[in-house]
Scaffold this active site. Structure first.
Site, PDB file in Angstrom:
ATOM      1  N   ASP A  82       0.816  -1.206   0.000  1.00  0.00           N
ATOM      2  CA  ASP A  82       0.000   0.000   0.000  1.00  0.00           C
ATOM      3  C   ASP A  82       0.855   1.264   0.000  1.00  0.00           C
ATOM      4  O   ASP A  82       1.968   1.287   0.547  1.00  0.00           O
ATOM      5  CB  ASP A  82      -0.908  -0.018   1.236  1.00  0.00           C
ATOM      6  CG  ASP A  82      -2.147   0.843   1.064  1.00  0.00           C
ATOM      7  OD1 ASP A  82      -2.642   0.938  -0.077  1.00  0.00           O
ATOM      8  OD2 ASP A  82      -2.635   1.395   2.063  1.00  0.00           O
ATOM      9  N   ASP A 104       1.557   5.309  -5.360  1.00  0.00           N
ATOM     10  CA  ASP A 104       0.898   6.518  -4.880  1.00  0.00           C
ATOM     11  C   ASP A 104       1.686   7.735  -5.348  1.00  0.00           C
ATOM     12  O   ASP A 104       2.693   8.117  -4.753  1.00  0.00           O
ATOM     13  CB  ASP A 104       0.794   6.506  -3.353  1.00  0.00           C
ATOM     14  CG  ASP A 104      -0.007   7.697  -2.821  1.00  0.00           C
ATOM     15  OD1 ASP A 104      -0.425   8.553  -3.646  1.00  0.00           O
ATOM     16  OD2 ASP A 104      -0.229   7.772  -1.601  1.00  0.00           O
TER      17      ASP A 104
END
Length: 289
Positions: A82, A104
């Site tokens: 993540d 990200d």
């Protein structure tokens, strides 16, 4: 059964109008009790680690333990990295056996976010590894990524459509009013924005900041197309508070088997409540529970 790519898992969940919880795991033992909870409820699940956890435990070690646990419990299991901003860390995770990764680049301008995401998709797609990207900025703290409430920005539906078309990313996390961590007040989720984004893109959406969001709000998000729901803080808190309570009540009981068992049971019950919340209970039939 082993580890699976989360792309087909999430597509199936979206089509069947239920979610899949992605639980942040921070230790090897947490991998087992998350999967034990999923197996007992006959639910698919995603094990999720932060970059900090990868640096602490090692991507290869995590992947090997997760694979062994998934083969034991026999429920559809994905392993996701993540909120990663470093392409080299993503490559290492894929080599280690991760079945899903998140690039990200939401802190960068749109064009750079597209470029960085395309680079990861080009690498991962040929290997069957899912890729997740973020548009807008989710507030709160996730590892060393800190976004102040004032800097949090909601995703623009038209940009979401353009982003998916240009990157071919298979899962998208649009910022829609949630935040990482525990909320000080009730989160202001923009359901209309979720609906507009879901109309414009054909990929499963991801709800970041799922801890402490009211159940009815999470269910509404899932019904609108958010197939992956991230949970971290509540799971950590349940585990840690059980250990704290153990020593508050039994300060001389120092056997790790005693307090870790209590922590496991508390966290496992929290995990089960989240699985039920997204409606994934009894959606698979494990070969072994």
């Amino acid at each position: 059964m082993g580890l699976q790519s989360t792309t087909p898992m999430l597509k199936k969940a979206k089509a069947n109008k239920h979610g899949i919880v992605a639980f942040n795991v921070h230790s090897f033992d947490s991998i087992f009790w998350v999967l034990e909870a999923a197996a007992e409820l006959k639910s698919p699940v995603i094990l999720q680690t932060t970059v900090g956890t990868v640096k602490s435990l090692g991507a290869k070690n995590i992947a090997e333990v997760a694979k062994a646990a998934a083969e034991h419990y026999q429920v559809p299991t994905g392993l996701h990295l993540d909120h990663c901003t470093d392409f080299e860390v993503i490559k290492d995770a894929i080599r280690a056996g991760y079945t899903s990764v998140m690039m990200d680049a939401s802190m960068h301008p749109f064009a750079e976010n597209v470029a960085r995401t395309k680079e990861v998709v080009a690498l991962a797609s040929s290997l069957g590894v899912n890729v997740e990207a973020e548009l807008g900025k989710v507030g709160g703290v996730e590892d060393d990524i800190v976004v102040d409430e004032a800097d949090a920005q909601k995703a623009i539906p038209e940009e979401c459509r353009q982003f998916v078309e240009e990157t071919d990313v298979p899962t998208l996390a649009p910022a829609i009013g949630t935040a990482h961590g525990i909320y000080k007040g009730k989160p202001e989720i923009d359901f209309e924005r979720i609906a507009k984004i879901a109309e414009m893109v054909d990929v499963p959406l991801v709800l970041h900041g799922g801890s402490a969001v009211p159940e009815e709000d999470v269910r509404r998000c899932v019904a609108l197309g958010m197939a992956k729901v991230n949970v971290s803080t509540e799971l950590k808190n349940a585990y840690s508070e059980a250990i704290r309570d153990h020593f508050a009540n039994e300060p001389d009981s120092l056997d790790p088997r005693a307090y870790l068992q209590k922590a496991k049971e508390a966290a496992k019950e929290m995990a089960k409540s989240k699985i039920r919340m997204v409606g994934s209970e009894n959606t698979v039939v494990p070969a072994f529970v």
